[in-house]
Design a protein around this motif. Structure first.
Motif, mmCIF file in Angstrom:
data_model
loop_
_atom_site.group_PDB
_atom_site.id
_atom_site.type_symbol
_atom_site.label_atom_id
_atom_site.label_comp_id
_atom_site.label_asym_id
_atom_site.label_seq_id
_atom_site.Cartn_x
_atom_site.Cartn_y
_atom_site.Cartn_z
ATOM 1 N N ALA A 1 -1.844 -6.640 -3.861
ATOM 2 C CA ALA A 1 -2.010 -5.202 -4.101
ATOM 3 C C ALA A 1 -3.202 -4.656 -3.326
ATOM 4 O O ALA A 1 -4.148 -5.378 -3.022
ATOM 5 N N VAL A 2 -3.150 -3.372 -3.047
ATOM 6 C CA VAL A 2 -4.211 -2.742 -2.274
ATOM 7 C C VAL A 2 -5.496 -2.582 -3.092
ATOM 8 O O VAL A 2 -6.585 -2.490 -2.539
ATOM 9 N N MET B 1 2.704 -2.458 3.896
ATOM 10 C CA MET B 1 3.756 -1.547 3.441
ATOM 11 C C MET B 1 3.156 -0.201 3.048
ATOM 12 O O MET B 1 2.242 -0.124 2.232
ATOM 13 N N ASN C 1 7.135 -1.401 -6.000
ATOM 14 C CA ASN C 1 6.745 -2.417 -5.012
ATOM 15 C C ASN C 1 7.734 -3.574 -4.920
ATOM 16 O O ASN C 1 7.524 -4.512 -4.172
ATOM 17 N N GLY D 1 -1.156 5.846 -6.397
ATOM 18 C CA GLY D 1 -2.431 5.842 -7.109
ATOM 19 C C GLY D 1 -2.612 7.058 -7.992
ATOM 20 O O GLY D 1 -3.676 7.672 -8.006
ATOM 21 N N THR D 2 -1.582 7.400 -8.737
ATOM 22 C CA THR D 2 -1.649 8.640 -9.530
ATOM 23 C C THR D 2 -2.767 8.594 -10.569
ATOM 24 O O THR D 2 -3.386 9.613 -10.847
ATOM 25 N N ASN E 1 9.722 3.890 -4.254
ATOM 26 C CA ASN E 1 10.618 3.293 -5.255
ATOM 27 C C ASN E 1 10.080 2.007 -5.878
ATOM 28 O O ASN E 1 10.841 1.116 -6.251
ATOM 29 N N LYS F 1 6.388 9.908 -15.680
ATOM 30 C CA LYS F 1 5.294 10.330 -14.781
ATOM 31 C C LYS F 1 5.162 11.848 -14.769
ATOM 32 O O LYS F 1 6.057 12.568 -15.191
ATOM 33 N N ALA G 1 0.831 -1.205 0.000
ATOM 34 C CA ALA G 1 0.000 0.000 0.000
ATOM 35 C C ALA G 1 0.868 1.258 0.000
ATOM 36 O O ALA G 1 0.514 2.282 0.562
ATOM 37 N N GLY G 2 2.029 1.146 -0.651
ATOM 38 C CA GLY G 2 2.939 2.294 -0.670
ATOM 39 C C GLY G 2 2.789 3.143 -1.923
ATOM 40 O O GLY G 2 3.427 4.179 -2.046
HETATM 41 P P1 UTP Z 1 0.480 0.245 -9.185
HETATM 42 O O1 UTP Z 1 1.608 -0.159 -10.051
HETATM 43 O O2 UTP Z 1 -0.876 0.101 -9.739
HETATM 44 O O3 UTP Z 1 0.750 1.735 -8.713
HETATM 45 O O4 UTP Z 1 0.620 -0.539 -7.832
HETATM 46 P P2 UTP Z 1 -0.155 2.739 -7.893
HETATM 47 O O5 UTP Z 1 0.784 3.656 -7.206
HETATM 48 O O6 UTP Z 1 -1.168 2.073 -7.027
HETATM 49 O O7 UTP Z 1 -0.969 3.519 -9.009
HETATM 50 P P3 UTP Z 1 -0.490 4.482 -10.190
HETATM 51 O O8 UTP Z 1 0.305 3.624 -11.129
HETATM 52 O O9 UTP Z 1 0.314 5.591 -9.572
HETATM 53 O O10 UTP Z 1 -1.783 4.954 -10.755
HETATM 54 C C1 UTP Z 1 0.342 -1.880 -7.627
HETATM 55 C C2 UTP Z 1 0.426 -2.127 -6.141
HETATM 56 O O11 UTP Z 1 1.744 -1.876 -5.656
HETATM 57 C C3 UTP Z 1 1.705 -0.910 -4.632
HETATM 58 C C4 UTP Z 1 0.441 -0.130 -4.836
HETATM 59 O O12 UTP Z 1 0.023 0.473 -3.621
HETATM 60 C C5 UTP Z 1 -0.496 -1.235 -5.321
HETATM 61 O O13 UTP Z 1 -0.974 -2.010 -4.242
HETATM 62 N N1 UTP Z 1 2.915 -0.059 -4.733
HETATM 63 C C6 UTP Z 1 3.223 0.561 -5.901
HETATM 64 C C7 UTP Z 1 3.686 0.106 -3.622
HETATM 65 O O14 UTP Z 1 3.384 -0.453 -2.532
HETATM 66 N N2 UTP Z 1 4.797 0.890 -3.715
HETATM 67 C C8 UTP Z 1 5.149 1.514 -4.849
HETATM 68 O O15 UTP Z 1 6.171 2.225 -4.865
HETATM 69 C C9 UTP Z 1 4.334 1.346 -5.989
#
Ligand code: UTP
Length: 408
Positions: free
Chosen positions: A233-234, A147, A205, A101-102, A203, A335, A97-98
């Motif tokens: 994933a969240v 996380m 997941n 979600g842009t 940085n 991005k 959950a880091g």
């Molecule tokens: P996504 O790749 O879909 O990225 O993450 P995101 O940040 O949720 O969304 P966008 O791409 O910015 O729109 C897949 C999973 O990995 C986690 C996200 O929280 C999600 O559960 N994640 C992603 C992390 O924990 N850390 C990160 O640095 C990136």
């Protein structure tokens, strides 16, 4: 690190602009900036110096999956194995959950999204409900590692506390914070987000296990006797967590990891496909495959590269510890990066304006000797919320939740 040392670190890399406002900063801000520069990994900039290069894939071969039919015939025995493992606290769950979600454009953690219609139902809450199904069946708590990132840690932990962990046993919930990476312009200049702060973002997941270890949670894992970690994933609200049948099947297969997969909706669906690369399991993105590979079929007409991943993996802790210090590939992603312009004003771009650097959990699969590909029913287990509207959005996820009997 002193100001002089920071200058000496930055100058050869052409990054001295990061100190442009140093004299205007308070003592505390100065220290914060120097700390960030000290921790900065400048080697990341090498990845964009001569343009971003695609990493070449090795020799690809198909990897079959335990199919829905096969799973149905052995469901009871897999489930029994799964229950036994959960009862002995051998399985932990890791909620990634880091992310920021842009695409959804929220200004708070994605897990705080209310997916309810008539009532409040938060993403985090629904995930806990999903996990509770296993807890009830096995009559044992599953340790849950969450996380977060520097950007959303305090919002996330406060939210869980305020909601009394959505009924989960808080003694079995452990938060840890992932690391950050700098963001740079297309010309390779690291951005400032404030006069005294480099623009950084989580940085990726891929670093979840090393971050968990850095947070000292390996002690907890060993103390509790956790041998397997189910990473998820969240944003997949239909996610089954610590799924008993999946756990049992992976144990039964004697594999060091397992991945939940769904059959592709059509050959060109944009998903990462689980296959073999140079004889080792690997997840290959659709754009890394030739049309010939994408469309190749077996004698029965079934796609050979048929199974897409849904970001739900089970890893053996022992193996994770072995590979922990190995380098993972860094992905360079375009991005929209808010930054400070030459006049010292914050700009929030509407179009991508540079690069972020991320490692990805899917690359861990290629570091494993084997991986059980475990088929699940897409409509029952895959409802990701990535976009504002359309495909993989809140709307589409709500429809899927309703058809699975979840009251909204
Ligand atoms: P996504 O790749 O879909 O990225 O993450 P995101 O940040 O949720 O969304 P966008 O791409 O910015 O729109 C897949 C999973 O990995 C986690 C996200 O929280 C999600 O559960 N994640 C992603 C992390 O924990 N850390 C990160 O640095 C990136």
């Amino acid at each position: 690190m002193t100001y002089q040392e920071a200058k000496e670190k930055l100058a050869p890399a052409g990054q001295e602009h990061l100190l442009a406002y140093y004299d205007e900063l308070t003592q505390e801000q100065k220290e914060g900036l120097l700390e960030q520069i000290d921790a900065l990994d400048l080697s990341l900039l090498d990845l964009i110096r001569d343009g971003v290069k695609e990493v070449k894939k090795g020799k690809l071969e198909p990897l079959g999956a335990v199919t829905l039919d096969e799973i149905a015939t052995r469901k009871e025995s897999y489930e029994r194995l799964g229950i036994e493992a959960i009862k002995q606290c051998k399985v932990g769950a890791v909620l990634l959950a880091g992310g920021q979600g842009t695409r959804l454009g929220l200004d708070k953690p994605k897990g705080m999204l209310n997916v309810g219609i008539q009532k409040e139902l938060y993403l985090f809450e629904q995930l806990i409900h999903n996990l509770m199904e296993v807890v009830k069946k096995a009559d044992a708590w599953v340790p849950l590692f969450v996380m977060t990132s520097e950007k959303n840690h305090s919002d996330t932990t406060t939210f869980f506390k305020e909601h009394d962990y959505f009924g989960y046993n808080k003694d079995y919930v452990f938060f840890f914070v992932q690391e950050m990476a700098p963001a740079a312009s297309y010309q390779g200049k690291i951005y400032l987000e404030e006069k005294g702060r480099l623009a950084t973002s989580p940085n990726g997941n891929g670093g979840w296990f090393s971050s968990l270890a850095k947070a000292g949670l390996l002690d907890t894992i060993h103390r509790l006797g956790v041998e397997w970690l189910n990473v998820f994933a969240v944003d997949n609200v239909l996610q089954k967590i610590a799924d008993l049948v999946f756990v049992g099947a992976t144990l039964d297969a004697g594999c060091v990891c397992g991945a939940k997969v769904v059959a592709k909706a059509d050959p060109n669906e944009k998903v990462g496909v689980l296959c073999l690369e140079d004889k080792k399991p690997s997840i290959v993105e659709y754009y890394e495959m030739t049309d010939e590979i994408i469309n190749s079929r077996d004698a029965q007409g079934k796609l050979l590269y048929n199974y897409g991943v849904i970001l739900n993996y089970l890893f053996e802790v022992k193996t994770l510890q072995k590979i922990m210090d190995e380098n993972m590939p860094t992905h360079v992603v375009e991005k929209k990066i808010p930054y400070l312009n030459e006049d010292g004003e914050v700009v929030k771009p509407t179009e991508p304006n540079g690069y972020k650097f991320e490692t990805l959990v899917l690359d861990m699969i290629h570091m494993m000797d084997n991986c059980l590909s475990f088929e699940v029913v897409r409509e029952k287990e895959f409802a990701p919320i990535k976009n504002r509207t359309g495909v993989d959005s809140l709307e589409s996820a709500r429809e899927l939740m309703k058809s699975n009997g979840i009251e909204l």
